[in-house]
Write an enzyme that holds these catalytic residues in place. Structure first.
Site, short mmCIF file in Angstrom:
data_model
loop_
_atom_site.label_atom_id
_atom_site.label_comp_id
_atom_site.label_asym_id
_atom_site.label_seq_id
_atom_site.Cartn_x
_atom_site.Cartn_y
_atom_site.Cartn_z
N ASN A 39 -6.10 -2.51 2.21
CA ASN A 39 -6.09 -3.96 2.29
C ASN A 39 -7.51 -4.47 2.37
OD1 ASN A 39 -3.29 -4.26 2.35
ND2 ASN A 39 -3.17 -4.26 4.57
N ARG A 45 0.83 -1.22 0.00
CA ARG A 45 0.00 0.00 0.00
C ARG A 45 0.86 1.26 0.00
NH1 ARG A 45 -3.53 -0.26 5.00
NH2 ARG A 45 -1.63 -1.23 5.76
#
Length: 95
Positions: free
Chosen positions: A43, A25
């Site tokens: 996520n 990320r």
């Protein structure tokens, strides 16, 4: 519609594989900022990463290619993405 608006797009993408716990990320956020894109990345509970990215079409295409690589620790097995209605984000965030 201006030429700039014609050249802008947004995508919704899901990335599968070993993409959690490997700075995926944060790496997406950095790459998106480098490409001057806006949007978000997060996520998912089943192990994938989901993102929305908006900006110039060429930069979006660079990002979609980069998603197959990700950071060095990642092992991407699949990337699914589609163009969506252009949204207005002020920056790119990890959610």
């Amino acid at each position: 519609m201006t030429q700039k608006e014609k050249n802008e797009t947004c995508i919704h993408a899901t990335v599968s594989g070993k993409v959690q716990g490997v700075f995926f990320r944060e790496s997406v956020r950095k790459k998106a900022e480098e490409l001057q894109l806006t949007g978000w990345v997060k996520n998912l509970s089943h192990g994938d990463v989901e993102l929305v990215a908006c900006g110039e079409r060429d930069s979006i295409m660079i990002l979609t290619e980069w998603l197959w690589e990700g950071p060095p620790q990642a092992a991407v097995s699949n990337v699914n993405w589609e163009e969506i209605v252009v949204e207005d984000y002020s920056d790119f965030r990890v959610r």
